[in-house]
Design a protein around this motif. Structure first.
Motif, PDB file in Angstrom:
ATOM      1  N   GLU A 158      67.955 137.772  21.545  1.00 14.85           N
ATOM      2  CA  GLU A 158      68.424 136.818  22.538  1.00 14.85           C
ATOM      3  C   GLU A 158      68.024 135.402  22.152  1.00 14.85           C
ATOM      4  O   GLU A 158      67.132 135.193  21.337  1.00 14.85           O
ATOM      5  CB  GLU A 158      67.847 137.143  23.921  1.00 14.85           C
ATOM      6  N   ALA A 159      68.713 134.451  22.764  1.00 16.81           N
ATOM      7  CA  ALA A 159      68.353 133.033  22.692  1.00 16.81           C
ATOM      8  C   ALA A 159      68.818 132.408  24.003  1.00 16.81           C
ATOM      9  O   ALA A 159      69.509 133.057  24.813  1.00 16.81           O
ATOM     10  CB  ALA A 159      68.999 132.350  21.493  1.00 16.81           C
ATOM     11  N   HIS A 160      68.440 131.167  24.235  1.00 19.99           N
ATOM     12  CA  HIS A 160      68.757 130.476  25.487  1.00 19.99           C
ATOM     13  C   HIS A 160      69.221 129.059  25.181  1.00 19.99           C
ATOM     14  O   HIS A 160      68.725 128.431  24.243  1.00 19.99           O
ATOM     15  CB  HIS A 160      67.534 130.447  26.396  1.00 19.99           C
ATOM     16  N   LYS A 161      70.156 128.572  25.969  1.00 26.03           N
ATOM     17  CA  LYS A 161      70.670 127.213  25.771  1.00 26.03           C
ATOM     18  C   LYS A 161      70.119 126.216  26.788  1.00 26.03           C
ATOM     19  O   LYS A 161      70.021 125.036  26.506  1.00 26.03           O
ATOM     20  CB  LYS A 161      72.200 127.211  25.862  1.00 26.03           C
ATOM     21  N   ASN A 162      69.797 126.692  27.992  1.00 20.59           N
ATOM     22  CA  ASN A 162      69.426 125.790  29.085  1.00 20.59           C
ATOM     23  C   ASN A 162      67.925 125.695  29.341  1.00 20.59           C
ATOM     24  O   ASN A 162      67.477 124.791  30.037  1.00 20.59           O
ATOM     25  CB  ASN A 162      70.128 126.224  30.374  1.00 20.59           C
ATOM     26  N   TYR A 163      67.166 126.635  28.808  1.00 18.50           N
ATOM     27  CA  TYR A 163      65.719 126.668  29.027  1.00 18.50           C
ATOM     28  C   TYR A 163      64.989 126.955  27.716  1.00 18.50           C
ATOM     29  O   TYR A 163      65.477 127.720  26.886  1.00 18.50           O
ATOM     30  CB  TYR A 163      65.327 127.769  30.024  1.00 18.50           C
ATOM     31  N   LEU A 164      63.818 126.348  27.573  1.00 19.51           N
ATOM     32  CA  LEU A 164      62.876 126.761  26.540  1.00 19.51           C
ATOM     33  C   LEU A 164      62.079 127.922  27.115  1.00 19.51           C
ATOM     34  O   LEU A 164      61.814 127.970  28.319  1.00 19.51           O
ATOM     35  CB  LEU A 164      61.897 125.641  26.199  1.00 19.51           C
ATOM     36  N   ASP A 165      61.660 128.826  26.266  1.00 22.71           N
ATOM     37  CA  ASP A 165      60.744 129.900  26.654  1.00 22.71           C
ATOM     38  C   ASP A 165      59.374 129.581  26.079  1.00 22.71           C
ATOM     39  O   ASP A 165      59.255 129.265  24.893  1.00 22.71           O
ATOM     40  CB  ASP A 165      61.177 131.235  26.047  1.00 22.71           C
ATOM     41  N   LEU A 166      58.356 129.695  26.920  1.00 20.93           N
ATOM     42  CA  LEU A 166      56.980 129.634  26.449  1.00 20.93           C
ATOM     43  C   LEU A 166      56.346 130.970  26.813  1.00 20.93           C
ATOM     44  O   LEU A 166      56.074 131.234  27.977  1.00 20.93           O
ATOM     45  CB  LEU A 166      56.226 128.473  27.091  1.00 20.93           C
ATOM     46  N   HIS A 167      56.183 131.849  25.825  1.00 19.24           N
ATOM     47  CA  HIS A 167      55.570 133.158  26.020  1.00 19.24           C
ATOM     48  C   HIS A 167      54.067 132.985  25.868  1.00 19.24           C
ATOM     49  O   HIS A 167      53.605 132.491  24.826  1.00 19.24           O
ATOM     50  CB  HIS A 167      56.070 134.146  24.965  1.00 19.24           C
ATOM     51  N   LEU A 168      53.299 133.388  26.870  1.00 17.58           N
ATOM     52  CA  LEU A 168      51.840 133.278  26.840  1.00 17.58           C
ATOM     53  C   LEU A 168      51.243 134.644  27.157  1.00 17.58           C
ATOM     54  O   LEU A 168      51.412 135.156  28.268  1.00 17.58           O
ATOM     55  CB  LEU A 168      51.364 132.226  27.848  1.00 17.58           C
ATOM     56  N   MET A 169      50.574 135.242  26.170  1.00 12.84           N
ATOM     57  CA  MET A 169      50.028 136.588  26.342  1.00 12.84           C
ATOM     58  C   MET A 169      48.790 136.540  27.235  1.00 12.84           C
ATOM     59  O   MET A 169      47.848 135.795  26.975  1.00 12.84           O
ATOM     60  CB  MET A 169      49.672 137.185  24.985  1.00 12.84           C
ATOM     61  N   LEU A 170      48.839 137.340  28.298  1.00 15.04           N
ATOM     62  CA  LEU A 170      47.723 137.426  29.236  1.00 15.04           C
ATOM     63  C   LEU A 170      46.832 138.627  28.939  1.00 15.04           C
ATOM     64  O   LEU A 170      45.614 138.556  29.096  1.00 15.04           O
ATOM     65  CB  LEU A 170      48.254 137.515  30.670  1.00 15.04           C
ATOM     66  N   ASP A 171      47.447 139.752  28.535  1.00 10.70           N
ATOM     67  CA  ASP A 171      46.678 140.960  28.263  1.00 10.70           C
ATOM     68  C   ASP A 171      47.490 141.874  27.362  1.00 10.70           C
ATOM     69  O   ASP A 171      48.620 142.231  27.695  1.00 10.70           O
ATOM     70  CB  ASP A 171      46.334 141.675  29.576  1.00 10.70           C
ATOM     71  N   GLY A 172      46.926 142.224  26.226  1.00  8.88           N
ATOM     72  CA  GLY A 172      47.602 143.149  25.330  1.00  8.88           C
ATOM     73  C   GLY A 172      48.014 142.496  24.024  1.00  8.88           C
ATOM     74  O   GLY A 172      47.559 141.402  23.676  1.00  8.88           O
ATOM     75  N   CYS A 173      48.896 143.190  23.328  1.00  7.78           N
ATOM     76  CA  CYS A 173      49.330 142.766  22.002  1.00  7.78           C
ATOM     77  C   CYS A 173      50.807 143.120  21.844  1.00  7.78           C
ATOM     78  O   CYS A 173      51.216 144.247  22.147  1.00  7.78           O
ATOM     79  CB  CYS A 173      48.481 143.502  20.968  1.00  7.78           C
ATOM     80  N   GLU A 174      51.585 142.156  21.374  1.00  9.31           N
ATOM     81  CA  GLU A 174      53.029 142.339  21.244  1.00  9.31           C
ATOM     82  C   GLU A 174      53.525 141.600  20.007  1.00  9.31           C
ATOM     83  O   GLU A 174      53.082 140.497  19.723  1.00  9.31           O
ATOM     84  CB  GLU A 174      53.714 141.751  22.489  1.00  9.31           C
ATOM     85  N   GLN A 175      54.451 142.219  19.301  1.00 12.77           N
ATOM     86  CA  GLN A 175      55.129 141.537  18.203  1.00 12.77           C
ATOM     87  C   GLN A 175      56.434 140.958  18.732  1.00 12.77           C
ATOM     88  O   GLN A 175      57.137 141.602  19.513  1.00 12.77           O
ATOM     89  CB  GLN A 175      55.426 142.514  17.070  1.00 12.77           C
ATOM     90  N   ILE A 176      56.753 139.738  18.301  1.00 13.95           N
ATOM     91  CA  ILE A 176      58.039 139.125  18.595  1.00 13.95           C
ATOM     92  C   ILE A 176      58.695 138.792  17.258  1.00 13.95           C
ATOM     93  O   ILE A 176      58.108 138.080  16.439  1.00 13.95           O
ATOM     94  CB  ILE A 176      57.900 137.859  19.464  1.00 13.95           C
ATOM     95  N   ASP A 177      59.878 139.348  17.038  1.00 13.11           N
ATOM     96  CA  ASP A 177      60.631 139.058  15.827  1.00 13.11           C
ATOM     97  C   ASP A 177      61.453 137.798  16.057  1.00 13.11           C
ATOM     98  O   ASP A 177      61.897 137.526  17.183  1.00 13.11           O
ATOM     99  CB  ASP A 177      61.548 140.224  15.460  1.00 13.11           C
TER     100      ASP A 177
END
Length: 149
Positions: free
Chosen positions: A64-83
């Protein structure tokens, strides 16, 4: 895209004021204690979605991508890979305006792993696939700030 950790925010003084507002909100609120859901910060201009889910294999996820919003992903708990991949390197589907959702198809050209306190800022040119397991599936909790462009 910008990848960093909240412990090193002093290195990111160049960030736009709207992005800095997200970090101020994080520092002023206990996001880990919030239930899953969407929380208004400044109407549709700035809000945060608190999500919890179990990470999985890329076969179960989507680009996915977005045109109208920036995404700021902030990890609170755990571990995740983002491709990640630039949308110009991918096949773009039809943009869904009401959801600010641009579906994509293609291959990753990089990945980041978010651990507690790590953040990833995705701009409109940044295709991303979230919720990918690192080693094995695990439950994570993350804040996704949505910043109106």
């Amino acid at each position: 895209m910008i990848f960093g950790n909240i412990k090193n925010l002093g290195e990111y003084s160049f960030l736009e004021s709207q992005i800095k507002e997200c970090f101020d909100y994080y520092n002023s609120n206990d996001l880990k204690s919030l239930e899953k859901g969407s929380y208004e910060i400044d109407g549709k201009r700035l809000f945060v979605n608190v999500v919890e889910y179990v990470t999985t294999s890329p076969d179960n996820r989507f680009w996915e991508a977005h045109k109208n919003y920036l995404d700021l992903h902030l990890m609170l708990d755990g571990c995740e890979q983002i491709d990640l991949s630039f949308i110009d390197n991918m096949k773009q589907g039809e943009f869904i305006e009401k959801d600010d959702f641009l579906p994509l198809e293609g291959q990753k050209n990089s990945s980041v792993v978010l651990n507690d306190g790590d953040f990833l800022i995705c701009y409109p040119a940044d295709g991303h696939m979230t919720a990918i397991a690192v080693n094995e599936p695990q439950k994570i909790k993350k804040a996704i700030f949505k910043i109106k462009i």
